[in-house]
Scaffold this motif. Structure first.
Motif, PDB file in Angstrom:
ATOM      1  N   PHE A 177     -57.500  68.161  68.329  1.00  0.00           N
ATOM      2  CA  PHE A 177     -58.510  68.034  69.361  1.00  0.00           C
ATOM      3  C   PHE A 177     -59.494  69.193  69.360  1.00  0.00           C
ATOM      4  O   PHE A 177     -60.683  69.015  69.553  1.00  0.00           O
ATOM      5  CB  PHE A 177     -57.854  67.950  70.741  1.00  0.00           C
ATOM      6  CG  PHE A 177     -58.237  66.715  71.475  1.00  0.00           C
ATOM      7  CD1 PHE A 177     -59.497  66.553  71.966  1.00  0.00           C
ATOM      8  CD2 PHE A 177     -57.311  65.700  71.658  1.00  0.00           C
ATOM      9  CE1 PHE A 177     -59.853  65.415  72.655  1.00  0.00           C
ATOM     10  CE2 PHE A 177     -57.652  64.558  72.336  1.00  0.00           C
ATOM     11  CZ  PHE A 177     -58.929  64.420  72.844  1.00  0.00           C
ATOM     12  N   TYR A 178     -59.008  70.382  69.120  1.00  0.00           N
ATOM     13  CA  TYR A 178     -59.884  71.538  69.196  1.00  0.00           C
ATOM     14  C   TYR A 178     -60.498  71.918  67.859  1.00  0.00           C
ATOM     15  O   TYR A 178     -61.637  72.333  67.798  1.00  0.00           O
ATOM     16  CB  TYR A 178     -59.116  72.743  69.746  1.00  0.00           C
ATOM     17  CG  TYR A 178     -58.948  72.689  71.236  1.00  0.00           C
ATOM     18  CD1 TYR A 178     -59.884  73.266  72.077  1.00  0.00           C
ATOM     19  CD2 TYR A 178     -57.862  72.042  71.816  1.00  0.00           C
ATOM     20  CE1 TYR A 178     -59.748  73.215  73.452  1.00  0.00           C
ATOM     21  CE2 TYR A 178     -57.722  71.986  73.184  1.00  0.00           C
ATOM     22  CZ  TYR A 178     -58.664  72.585  73.991  1.00  0.00           C
ATOM     23  OH  TYR A 178     -58.519  72.524  75.356  1.00  0.00           O
ATOM     24  N   PHE A 179     -59.768  71.799  66.781  1.00  0.00           N
ATOM     25  CA  PHE A 179     -60.265  72.383  65.544  1.00  0.00           C
ATOM     26  C   PHE A 179     -60.236  71.477  64.331  1.00  0.00           C
ATOM     27  O   PHE A 179     -60.558  71.896  63.237  1.00  0.00           O
ATOM     28  CB  PHE A 179     -59.481  73.658  65.223  1.00  0.00           C
ATOM     29  CG  PHE A 179     -59.764  74.726  66.235  1.00  0.00           C
ATOM     30  CD1 PHE A 179     -60.924  75.469  66.158  1.00  0.00           C
ATOM     31  CD2 PHE A 179     -58.895  74.942  67.278  1.00  0.00           C
ATOM     32  CE1 PHE A 179     -61.198  76.432  67.113  1.00  0.00           C
ATOM     33  CE2 PHE A 179     -59.168  75.904  68.231  1.00  0.00           C
ATOM     34  CZ  PHE A 179     -60.322  76.647  68.146  1.00  0.00           C
ATOM     35  N   GLY A 180     -59.793  70.228  64.497  1.00  0.00           N
ATOM     36  CA  GLY A 180     -59.876  69.314  63.371  1.00  0.00           C
ATOM     37  C   GLY A 180     -58.915  69.676  62.253  1.00  0.00           C
ATOM     38  O   GLY A 180     -57.959  70.405  62.412  1.00  0.00           O
ATOM     39  N   SER A 181     -59.185  69.143  61.087  1.00  0.00           N
ATOM     40  CA  SER A 181     -58.301  69.300  59.937  1.00  0.00           C
ATOM     41  C   SER A 181     -58.645  70.577  59.183  1.00  0.00           C
ATOM     42  O   SER A 181     -59.525  70.603  58.345  1.00  0.00           O
ATOM     43  CB  SER A 181     -58.436  68.086  59.017  1.00  0.00           C
ATOM     44  OG  SER A 181     -57.650  68.242  57.884  1.00  0.00           O
ATOM     45  N   ALA A 212     -64.835  66.808  58.094  1.00  0.00           N
ATOM     46  CA  ALA A 212     -63.449  66.505  58.471  1.00  0.00           C
ATOM     47  C   ALA A 212     -63.162  66.910  59.915  1.00  0.00           C
ATOM     48  O   ALA A 212     -62.408  66.245  60.623  1.00  0.00           O
ATOM     49  CB  ALA A 212     -62.476  67.215  57.525  1.00  0.00           C
ATOM     50  N   ASP A 213     -63.766  68.028  60.360  1.00  0.00           N
ATOM     51  CA  ASP A 213     -63.578  68.462  61.744  1.00  0.00           C
ATOM     52  C   ASP A 213     -64.148  67.430  62.713  1.00  0.00           C
ATOM     53  O   ASP A 213     -63.524  67.085  63.721  1.00  0.00           O
ATOM     54  CB  ASP A 213     -64.268  69.807  61.970  1.00  0.00           C
ATOM     55  CG  ASP A 213     -63.642  70.923  61.155  1.00  0.00           C
ATOM     56  OD1 ASP A 213     -62.494  70.754  60.715  1.00  0.00           O
ATOM     57  OD2 ASP A 213     -64.318  71.950  60.943  1.00  0.00           O
ATOM     58  N   ILE A 258     -67.290  69.557  68.983  1.00  0.00           N
ATOM     59  CA  ILE A 258     -66.974  70.457  67.871  1.00  0.00           C
ATOM     60  C   ILE A 258     -68.072  71.494  67.681  1.00  0.00           C
ATOM     61  O   ILE A 258     -67.816  72.646  67.324  1.00  0.00           O
ATOM     62  CB  ILE A 258     -66.726  69.641  66.576  1.00  0.00           C
ATOM     63  CG1 ILE A 258     -65.886  70.452  65.584  1.00  0.00           C
ATOM     64  CG2 ILE A 258     -68.007  69.168  65.939  1.00  0.00           C
ATOM     65  CD1 ILE A 258     -64.461  70.635  65.983  1.00  0.00           C
ATOM     66  N   LEU A 259     -69.322  71.114  67.964  1.00  0.00           N
ATOM     67  CA  LEU A 259     -70.435  72.061  67.870  1.00  0.00           C
ATOM     68  C   LEU A 259     -70.325  73.125  68.960  1.00  0.00           C
ATOM     69  O   LEU A 259     -70.491  74.329  68.697  1.00  0.00           O
ATOM     70  CB  LEU A 259     -71.760  71.307  67.998  1.00  0.00           C
ATOM     71  CG  LEU A 259     -73.042  72.146  67.898  1.00  0.00           C
ATOM     72  CD1 LEU A 259     -73.143  72.817  66.534  1.00  0.00           C
ATOM     73  CD2 LEU A 259     -74.267  71.276  68.153  1.00  0.00           C
ATOM     74  N   ASN A 260     -70.016  72.698  70.188  1.00  0.00           N
ATOM     75  CA  ASN A 260     -69.886  73.646  71.292  1.00  0.00           C
ATOM     76  C   ASN A 260     -68.759  74.647  71.041  1.00  0.00           C
ATOM     77  O   ASN A 260     -68.891  75.836  71.334  1.00  0.00           O
ATOM     78  CB  ASN A 260     -69.629  72.904  72.600  1.00  0.00           C
ATOM     79  CG  ASN A 260     -70.852  72.153  73.092  1.00  0.00           C
ATOM     80  OD1 ASN A 260     -71.954  72.341  72.578  1.00  0.00           O
ATOM     81  ND2 ASN A 260     -70.666  71.283  74.059  1.00  0.00           N
ATOM     82  N   GLN A 261     -67.637  74.168  70.509  1.00  0.00           N
ATOM     83  CA  GLN A 261     -66.518  75.065  70.229  1.00  0.00           C
ATOM     84  C   GLN A 261     -66.930  76.161  69.245  1.00  0.00           C
ATOM     85  O   GLN A 261     -66.589  77.339  69.427  1.00  0.00           O
ATOM     86  CB  GLN A 261     -65.353  74.260  69.652  1.00  0.00           C
ATOM     87  CG  GLN A 261     -64.721  73.290  70.618  1.00  0.00           C
ATOM     88  CD  GLN A 261     -63.903  72.234  69.913  1.00  0.00           C
ATOM     89  OE1 GLN A 261     -63.432  72.436  68.801  1.00  0.00           O
ATOM     90  NE2 GLN A 261     -63.727  71.090  70.558  1.00  0.00           N
ATOM     91  N   THR A 262     -67.656  75.757  68.209  1.00  0.00           N
ATOM     92  CA  THR A 262     -68.076  76.725  67.197  1.00  0.00           C
ATOM     93  C   THR A 262     -69.063  77.734  67.775  1.00  0.00           C
ATOM     94  O   THR A 262     -68.996  78.933  67.462  1.00  0.00           O
ATOM     95  CB  THR A 262     -68.717  75.990  66.000  1.00  0.00           C
ATOM     96  OG1 THR A 262     -67.844  74.945  65.572  1.00  0.00           O
ATOM     97  CG2 THR A 262     -68.951  76.938  64.836  1.00  0.00           C
TER      98      THR A 262
END
Length: 532
Positions: free
Chosen positions: A27-31, A52-53, A91-95
């Motif tokens: 959920f947070y960081f993908g593969s 992949a993320d 995923i963009l916001n997390q990064t």
């Protein structure tokens, strides 16, 4: 393996353990394992976001809503919920948050990480952290403690950064009081219902009118594309029956999944459930073998382009099925996620990917495709007439409701207008405004409108369509607020409002960082969302 574990979560791991680890890992960081090899879809301060993320984040959202909506989750609903956009934004916001946290040299200490892991109930036995249980849970999803702890550290860093930004939000007592009023002001609303099926329209429809309606709404009557696929099924149950199961594997499964073997809060003995455990482990091993065989078959056929020859040489049973673009798959294929999305992205004769359900894996190719087409009016004339009649009655009911509302807002009495038009004036009784309106039905739009009504402005700007009726409403009365109750709940309301405002403040901060990074070239989007 993660796909296999997701398919068999009920049988293989404690649900709580799986929830924690999959949430952390996907959920947070993908593969993470494929991140370096995957195609980048964006960069943030030089950090790549891998395709992949994004796919892992998107799949997690799909899985969540499939559990929530089941068969009601259609392709159209997925599009309307903008799940791809939400996954990409997440995923963009997390990064971005991690990037800013690194700039601020925000760190998670070893003590903070340790406390976070020790606090997980899933890693505890009799209220205390159990290192063996912790390592066994990670081992079951083939994750090392180092990988899990590094990922957990990143999550804690995101959470710390979010708390830091949200702490800047403030709430005044007056603002809290206004929110309390919205939450506790009961209203009594008068309403009129105009049933669409009570409106009479002419039965005779001219060919010219029907033709014009069909021309304007022709897409509604389009015959969807039909795909014929050929597929080979690899059964997990069949391939698992020959698997040898050791006593150690049986004991490990039993210790990890004791909650599966309880009866009236009493845990069954290992000996009493041994046969059941053997079948479950055989199924899991069979699914592993099915995946390997399906993948091996796929790779060989893909490289040699010899579907017919290969399946014939191995005596594999080839079955056929038809899929409609606008309907979920049926029969054996009903449990396969995303099969329609994959099939209709192929060219005729092209091999698809390896897909699975809870029983096995599937390899398929598109045998033929009948494209979507707009039929001739003569083919669907009855459907068009039925649709036109529905449309006409709805439009007539809407026009009648709008005319009555205009008179109400002009000062005419609501009861007199009801009697004049043969309608019944009813009232909800005092209630706290919510999306479910007493005696009316479910309408979030009406809820919002009711919250805005007042003695000076007792009518909304439009009628509302609810359960086949156009509904007109007018504020009849509202209750006064309990000041003593307000004093008792003041701090709770302020805290709740502060959380909401903190979330808005935080998202506004993220959007501002995005704009700044985009202008300075630190944020680059490398793939169009439509292509993902």
């Amino acid at each position: 393996m993660l796909q296999l574990m997701r398919n068999h979560a009920r049988n293989w791991l404690m649900k709580l353990v799986l929830g924690i680890i999959i949430l952390v890992f996907i959920f947070y960081f993908g593969s993470m394992r494929e991140k370096q090899k995957a195609e980048a879809i964006a960069t943030v301060n030089g950090t790549q976001i891998a395709y992949a993320d994004f796919k892992s984040e998107y799949q997690a959202l799909l899985d969540f809503y499939r559990q929530k909506y089941g068969e009601r989750l259609t392709s159209d609903l997925i599009k309307r919920m903008s799940l791809k956009e939400r996954a990409f934004e997440s995923i963009l916001n997390q990064t971005i948050i991690l990037s800013k946290a690194d700039e601020m040299k925000l760190e998670i200490t070893d003590e903070e990480l340790k406390a976070s892991i020790l606090a997980y109930p899933a890693f505890q036995r009799d209220g205390s952290f159990d290192n063996d249980l912790y390592r066994r849970a990670l081992r079951n999803v083939r994750m090392t403690p180092e990988t899990f702890e590094a990922t957990r550290r990143r999550i804690l860093k995101i959470e710390k950064m979010e708390r830091l930004i949200r702490s800047s939000a403030k709430v005044s007592e007056q603002e809290a009081y206004e929110v309390y009023g919205l939450q506790n002001r009961k209203v009594n609303v008068n309403f009129l219902k105009i049933a669409t099926d009570s409106i009479k329209v002419g039965k005779d429809i001219s060919e010219e009118t029907l033709g014009a309606y069909f021309k304007e709404h022709s897409e509604e009557f389009a015959i969807p594309p039909i795909a014929t696929i050929e597929y080979v099924y690899f059964s997990g149950e069949a391939l698992g029956k020959a698997s040898d199961i050791t006593d150690e594997e049986i004991k490990d499964y039993y210790e990890t999944n004791k909650q599966e073997f309880t009866d009236k809060d009493q845990t069954k003995s290992l000996s009493s459930v041994k046969d059941e455990i053997v079948k479950k482990i055989q199924m899991i091993k069979g699914m592993d073998k099915a995946f390997e065989k399906a993948s091996e078959t796929h790779d060989s056929i893909y490289q040699n382009e010899n579907f017919d020859e290969y399946v014939k040489a191995l005596d594999l049973k080839v079955e056929t099925a038809e899929l409609s673009r606008n309907a979920p798959p049926a029969g054996r294929l009903a449990g396969i996620q995303d099969i329609g999305e994959q099939v209709f992205a192929l060219q005729e004769g092209e091999l698809g990917g390896v897909l699975s359900d809870n029983t096995g894996y599937y390899l398929f190719r598109l045998a033929s495709l009948k494209p979507s087409r707009i039929p001739e009016l003569t083919e669907v004339s009855n459907d068009v007439k039925e649709s036109y009649n529905r449309y006409s009655t709805i439009e007539a009911a809407k026009k009648k409701a709008e005319d009555i509302l205009s008179l109400m807002k002009g000062g005419e009495d609501m009861l007199a207008l009801a009697q004049k038009n043969g309608l019944k004036l009813s009232e909800t009784g005092l209630f706290l405004p919510g999306p479910e309106i007493p005696q009316v039905g479910y309408s979030p739009d009406m809820q919002i409108a009711i919250l805005e009504l007042s003695a000076q402005s007792p009518y909304p700007d439009k009628p509302f369509f609810v359960d086949g009726n156009y509904v007109l409403i007018g504020l009849k009365e509202e209750s006064s607020l309990d000041e003593e109750d307000w004093k008792a709940k003041k701090e709770l309301v302020k805290d709740s409002l502060l959380r909401v405002r903190g979330e808005r403040y935080f998202m506004s901060w993220v959007d501002g960082i995005k704009d700044e990074m985009t202008k300075t070239g630190k944020l680059r989007i490398l793939r169009n969302l439509e292509d993902l």
